[in-house]
Every structure is written in structure tokens, then in C-alpha cells.
Design a protein around this motif. Structure first.
Motif, PDB file in Angstrom:
ATOM      1  N   GLU A  29       0.816  -1.215   0.000  1.00 20.71           N
ATOM      2  CA  GLU A  29       0.000   0.000   0.000  1.00 20.71           C
ATOM      3  C   GLU A  29       0.846   1.261   0.000  1.00 20.71           C
ATOM      4  OE1 GLU A  29      -3.462   0.543   2.545  1.00 20.71           O
ATOM      5  OE2 GLU A  29      -3.362  -1.577   3.046  1.00 20.71           O
ATOM      6  N   VAL A  30       2.134   1.136   0.309  1.00 20.51           N
ATOM      7  CA  VAL A  30       2.988   2.309   0.475  1.00 20.51           C
ATOM      8  C   VAL A  30       3.755   2.595  -0.797  1.00 20.51           C
ATOM      9  CG1 VAL A  30       4.862   3.324   1.811  1.00 20.51           C
ATOM     10  CG2 VAL A  30       3.227   1.812   2.923  1.00 20.51           C
ATOM     11  N   GLN A  31       3.743   3.840  -1.221  1.00 20.97           N
ATOM     12  CA  GLN A  31       4.589   4.312  -2.310  1.00 20.97           C
ATOM     13  C   GLN A  31       5.417   5.483  -1.788  1.00 20.97           C
ATOM     14  OE1 GLN A  31       2.415   5.326  -5.830  1.00 20.97           O
ATOM     15  NE2 GLN A  31       2.288   3.222  -6.532  1.00 20.97           N
ATOM     16  N   ILE A  32       6.748   5.319  -1.817  1.00 21.61           N
ATOM     17  CA  ILE A  32       7.603   6.370  -1.274  1.00 21.61           C
ATOM     18  C   ILE A  32       8.587   6.853  -2.342  1.00 21.61           C
ATOM     19  CG2 ILE A  32       8.918   7.023   0.780  1.00 21.61           C
ATOM     20  CD1 ILE A  32       7.943   4.682   2.229  1.00 21.61           C
ATOM     21  N   ASN A  33       8.311   6.520  -3.606  1.00 20.86           N
ATOM     22  CA  ASN A  33       9.099   7.049  -4.721  1.00 20.86           C
ATOM     23  C   ASN A  33      10.605   6.856  -4.532  1.00 20.86           C
ATOM     24  OD1 ASN A  33       6.670   7.969  -5.878  1.00 20.86           O
ATOM     25  ND2 ASN A  33       6.778   9.840  -4.660  1.00 20.86           N
ATOM     26  N   ASP A  34      10.992   5.625  -4.182  1.00 22.24           N
ATOM     27  CA  ASP A  34      12.404   5.272  -4.005  1.00 22.24           C
ATOM     28  C   ASP A  34      13.063   6.005  -2.841  1.00 22.24           C
ATOM     29  OD1 ASP A  34      12.365   3.481  -6.150  1.00 22.24           O
ATOM     30  OD2 ASP A  34      12.820   5.068  -7.578  1.00 22.24           O
ATOM     31  N   ALA A  35      12.289   6.718  -2.028  1.00 23.11           N
ATOM     32  CA  ALA A  35      12.889   7.406  -0.889  1.00 23.11           C
ATOM     33  C   ALA A  35      13.360   6.414   0.157  1.00 23.11           C
ATOM     34  CB  ALA A  35      11.891   8.379  -0.265  1.00 23.11           C
ATOM     35  N   VAL A  36      12.710   5.269   0.233  1.00 28.80           N
ATOM     36  CA  VAL A  36      13.095   4.234   1.203  1.00 28.80           C
ATOM     37  C   VAL A  36      12.817   2.883   0.581  1.00 28.80           C
ATOM     38  CG1 VAL A  36      10.832   4.200   2.336  1.00 28.80           C
ATOM     39  CG2 VAL A  36      12.849   3.485   3.608  1.00 28.80           C
ATOM     40  N   ALA A  37      13.610   1.894   0.952  1.00 33.65           N
ATOM     41  CA  ALA A  37      13.480   0.561   0.381  1.00 33.65           C
ATOM     42  C   ALA A  37      13.846  -0.470   1.431  1.00 33.65           C
ATOM     43  CB  ALA A  37      14.385   0.419  -0.846  1.00 33.65           C
ATOM     44  N   VAL A  38      13.529  -1.723   1.124  1.00 35.50           N
ATOM     45  CA  VAL A  38      13.925  -2.824   2.001  1.00 35.50           C
ATOM     46  C   VAL A  38      15.437  -2.780   2.188  1.00 35.50           C
ATOM     47  CG1 VAL A  38      14.106  -5.337   2.152  1.00 35.50           C
ATOM     48  CG2 VAL A  38      11.967  -4.277   1.375  1.00 35.50           C
ATOM     49  N   GLY A  39      15.877  -2.940   3.428  1.00 39.72           N
ATOM     50  CA  GLY A  39      17.292  -2.851   3.758  1.00 39.72           C
ATOM     51  C   GLY A  39      17.673  -1.524   4.393  1.00 39.72           C
ATOM     52  N   ASP A  40      16.829  -0.508   4.227  1.00 41.01           N
ATOM     53  CA  ASP A  40      17.081   0.785   4.871  1.00 41.01           C
ATOM     54  C   ASP A  40      16.731   0.694   6.361  1.00 41.01           C
ATOM     55  OD1 ASP A  40      17.778   1.706   2.418  1.00 41.01           O
ATOM     56  OD2 ASP A  40      15.990   2.925   2.109  1.00 41.01           O
ATOM     57  N   SER A  41      17.122   1.701   7.091  1.00 40.64           N
ATOM     58  CA  SER A  41      16.832   1.778   8.527  1.00 40.64           C
ATOM     59  C   SER A  41      16.112   3.084   8.826  1.00 40.64           C
ATOM     60  CB  SER A  41      18.126   1.714   9.353  1.00 40.64           C
ATOM     61  OG  SER A  41      18.862   0.547   9.070  1.00 40.64           O
ATOM     62  N   ILE A  42      15.318   3.075   9.897  1.00 40.36           N
ATOM     63  CA  ILE A  42      14.690   4.314  10.373  1.00 40.36           C
ATOM     64  C   ILE A  42      15.665   4.963  11.335  1.00 40.36           C
ATOM     65  CG2 ILE A  42      12.699   5.356  11.498  1.00 40.36           C
ATOM     66  CD1 ILE A  42      11.074   2.925  10.699  1.00 40.36           C
ATOM     67  N   LEU A  43      16.138   6.136  10.983  1.00 41.42           N
ATOM     68  CA  LEU A  43      17.188   6.805  11.759  1.00 41.42           C
ATOM     69  C   LEU A  43      16.615   7.639  12.899  1.00 41.42           C
ATOM     70  CD1 LEU A  43      20.268   7.375  11.871  1.00 41.42           C
ATOM     71  CD2 LEU A  43      19.810   9.395  10.456  1.00 41.42           C
ATOM     72  N   ALA A  89      12.233  11.898   4.450  1.00 43.72           N
ATOM     73  CA  ALA A  89      11.315  11.450   3.406  1.00 43.72           C
ATOM     74  C   ALA A  89       9.901  11.835   3.775  1.00 43.72           C
ATOM     75  CB  ALA A  89      11.416   9.939   3.231  1.00 43.72           C
ATOM     76  N   ALA A  90       9.030  11.894   2.792  1.00 41.25           N
ATOM     77  CA  ALA A  90       7.618  12.194   3.028  1.00 41.25           C
ATOM     78  C   ALA A  90       6.783  11.065   2.453  1.00 41.25           C
ATOM     79  CB  ALA A  90       7.243  13.529   2.392  1.00 41.25           C
ATOM     80  N   PRO A  91       6.733   9.912   3.139  1.00 38.16           N
ATOM     81  CA  PRO A  91       5.991   8.779   2.601  1.00 38.16           C
ATOM     82  C   PRO A  91       4.496   9.026   2.592  1.00 38.16           C
ATOM     83  CG  PRO A  91       6.741   8.315   4.812  1.00 38.16           C
ATOM     84  CD  PRO A  91       7.338   9.635   4.429  1.00 38.16           C
ATOM     85  N   HIS A  92       3.810   8.336   1.707  1.00 38.63           N
ATOM     86  CA  HIS A  92       2.364   8.438   1.681  1.00 38.63           C
ATOM     87  C   HIS A  92       1.799   7.070   1.342  1.00 38.63           C
ATOM     88  CE1 HIS A  92       3.411   8.914  -2.581  1.00 38.63           C
ATOM     89  NE2 HIS A  92       2.217   8.419  -2.842  1.00 38.63           N
ATOM     90  N   VAL A  93       0.509   6.918   1.566  1.00 36.61           N
ATOM     91  CA  VAL A  93      -0.168   5.653   1.334  1.00 36.61           C
ATOM     92  C   VAL A  93      -1.048   5.791   0.113  1.00 36.61           C
ATOM     93  CG1 VAL A  93      -1.793   3.980   2.307  1.00 36.61           C
ATOM     94  CG2 VAL A  93      -0.130   5.112   3.784  1.00 36.61           C
ATOM     95  N   VAL A  94      -1.018   4.778  -0.740  1.00 32.28           N
ATOM     96  CA  VAL A  94      -1.908   4.760  -1.891  1.00 32.28           C
ATOM     97  C   VAL A  94      -3.327   4.539  -1.389  1.00 32.28           C
ATOM     98  CG1 VAL A  94      -2.470   3.601  -4.049  1.00 32.28           C
ATOM     99  CG2 VAL A  94      -0.099   3.832  -3.343  1.00 32.28           C
ATOM    100  N   GLN A  95      -4.231   5.433  -1.713  1.00 29.95           N
ATOM    101  CA  GLN A  95      -5.594   5.335  -1.215  1.00 29.95           C
ATOM    102  C   GLN A  95      -6.566   5.249  -2.386  1.00 29.95           C
ATOM    103  OE1 GLN A  95      -6.201   8.774   1.187  1.00 29.95           O
ATOM    104  NE2 GLN A  95      -4.774   8.144   2.777  1.00 29.95           N
ATOM    105  N   PRO A  96      -7.545   4.338  -2.290  1.00 27.17           N
ATOM    106  CA  PRO A  96      -8.568   4.291  -3.333  1.00 27.17           C
ATOM    107  C   PRO A  96      -9.457   5.512  -3.260  1.00 27.17           C
ATOM    108  CG  PRO A  96      -9.155   2.861  -1.510  1.00 27.17           C
ATOM    109  CD  PRO A  96      -7.770   3.387  -1.230  1.00 27.17           C
ATOM    110  N   PRO A  97     -10.116   5.869  -4.347  1.00 25.38           N
ATOM    111  CA  PRO A  97     -11.022   7.020  -4.303  1.00 25.38           C
ATOM    112  C   PRO A  97     -12.116   6.795  -3.267  1.00 25.38           C
ATOM    113  CG  PRO A  97     -10.656   6.272  -6.567  1.00 25.38           C
ATOM    114  CD  PRO A  97     -10.060   5.249  -5.661  1.00 25.38           C
TER     115      PRO A  97
END
Length: 214
Positions: free
Chosen positions: A133-147, A191-199
């Protein structure tokens, strides 16, 4: 729902962080967030309800920044007219953290889902999986850490301390990137992550329940 709201209002000396109101378990934030829902009710919406969804209106009245008692008063005379907005990144993370804190101990596996992230709590919380459900436009990916969260460095903090910050998430999150591809360098950024939301679709009123969950 109305009976549960009346009982909650009557118990004026109680200020729970979460409570069941008929089929809905609410987390008292502003606006209130949905923690759980009876499947027979949640699946009756055009968009099935999920934890982290945001209570938008009752009987057509916008909830906005209303507090718990004000929301309970809106539920008096309730006949099923309630709407929820789809969860966003922040509401999903806050609810996921609350549920993880409620479990008290981590699951048997070394990985744990908290909102949109599946995490490994090590020196920093490492992302081992991301919800679709999450799209972060390559700002974060598996293997990254929350700093950092809410402006606080997570280095050396316990699982409980990190979850408490996620539960109080104020929109500020910083990731430590894992190197990506040739010549990539590890760095820190906001980063400014957001969630893909249906209409949003109109939601029909729910039928009054015969039996209410306490």
C-alpha cells in the motif's frame, strides 16, 4: 453503539486511550482512529475498514478535532451514519505501534509488522519488508533503517521506546539509506511517505446492531 456511548459518558472518571463502541474499537486521537472492527460490519462498507482508518463524520457531522466526550455525544441517537477516511501513513503507523505496544512482547520471529513496515529491531529498526500500500518514490526501500522519529535519534533505543515514538508520530521521519546500485552512497535524509488510497466512495449507513460488543 449508542448504549456503549452513553455508558462511556456516564463513567466520567475514566479516560481510556482506547475502547470498544459497539462494533468499533477506537484509539482516541484527534481525529479518532480505528483500531479494530467486527468483520461483519467492517466488510459491509464499499471499502472494507482497516486499522488506522480515520473517523471522519457521524450523522453527517464532521469530527475534525473533537475530543473523546464530544465524539461520544455525537454517537447519541446513532443509527449507523458513520464514515471513515482511508488510513494515511501517519495514522497507520500510530495504530500499528499502539497494537505492538499492547502485545508487550515481540512475536516469536525476529521480524515484526508495525504499520506499513516489517521491522527488525536491532541497533536501528531495519526495514525487511514494505507493505504494497505504500509508495515512497524510491525514498526508502527494504534494507534501509529508520534513523529518527519526531526529531529523536533512534540509535540505541529499545523496541518499546521506538514504538512509543511511532505511537506519537508527528509526521517527522528520517531514514538511513542502504547503498543502491553502482556508486550509491549511504546517507541521511527526510522522506515524506504516503499511502496509496482508493477514491472515496459514498458509504451507506450501517444497520443498527442487535447486540453490542462491550
Amino acid at each position: 453503539v449508542e448504549s456503549a456511548a452513553m455508558a462511556a459518558i456516564a463513567a466520567q472518571d475514566q479516560h481510556p486511550e482506547t475502547e470498544w463502541l459497539g462494533p468499533f474499537r477506537m484509539l482516541w486521537r484527534r481525529p479518532p482512529l480505528l483500531l479494530d472492527v467486527e468483520p461483519s460490519v467492517g466488510n459491509g462498507f464499499p471499502r472494507p475498514l482497516k486499522h488506522g482508518d480515520v473517523l471522519r463524520s457521524i450523522k453527517g457531522e464532521q469530527i475534525g478535532g473533537k475530543g473523546r466526550i464530544e465524539v461520544l455525544q455525537c454517537l447519541l441517537g446513532y443509527q449507523g451514519q458513520v464514515t471513515f477516511d482511508p488510513r494515511d501513513f501517519g495514522s497507520w503507523l500510530r495504530c500499528g505501534a499502539f497494537l505492538a505496544l499492547e502485545r508487550d512482547t515481540p512475536p516469536p520471529s525476529e521480524f515484526e509488522w508495525v504499520g506499513p513496515f516489517r521491522l527488525s529491531f536491532s541497533t536501528l529498526p531495519d526495514i525487511v519488508e514494505l507493505s504494497g500500500e505504500v509508495q515512497i518514490n524510491d525514498a526508502v526501500a527494504v534494507g534501509d533503517s529508520i534513523l529518527s522519529l519526531c526529531g529523536q535519534d533512534l540509535q540505541g533505543k529499545s523496541r518499546k521506546q521506538i514504538l512509543q515514538l511511532m505511537n506519537a508520530f508527528d509526521g517527522k521521519i528520517e531514514f538511513k539509506r542502504h547503498p543502491r546500485g553502482h556508486g550509491a552512497q549511504q546517507g541521511q535524509f527526510v522522506a515524506a511517505p504516503h499511502v496509496v488510497q482508493p477514491p472515496l466512495q459514498p458509504q451507506p449507513p450501517l444497520q443498527p446492531l442487535q447486540q453490542l460488543q462491550p
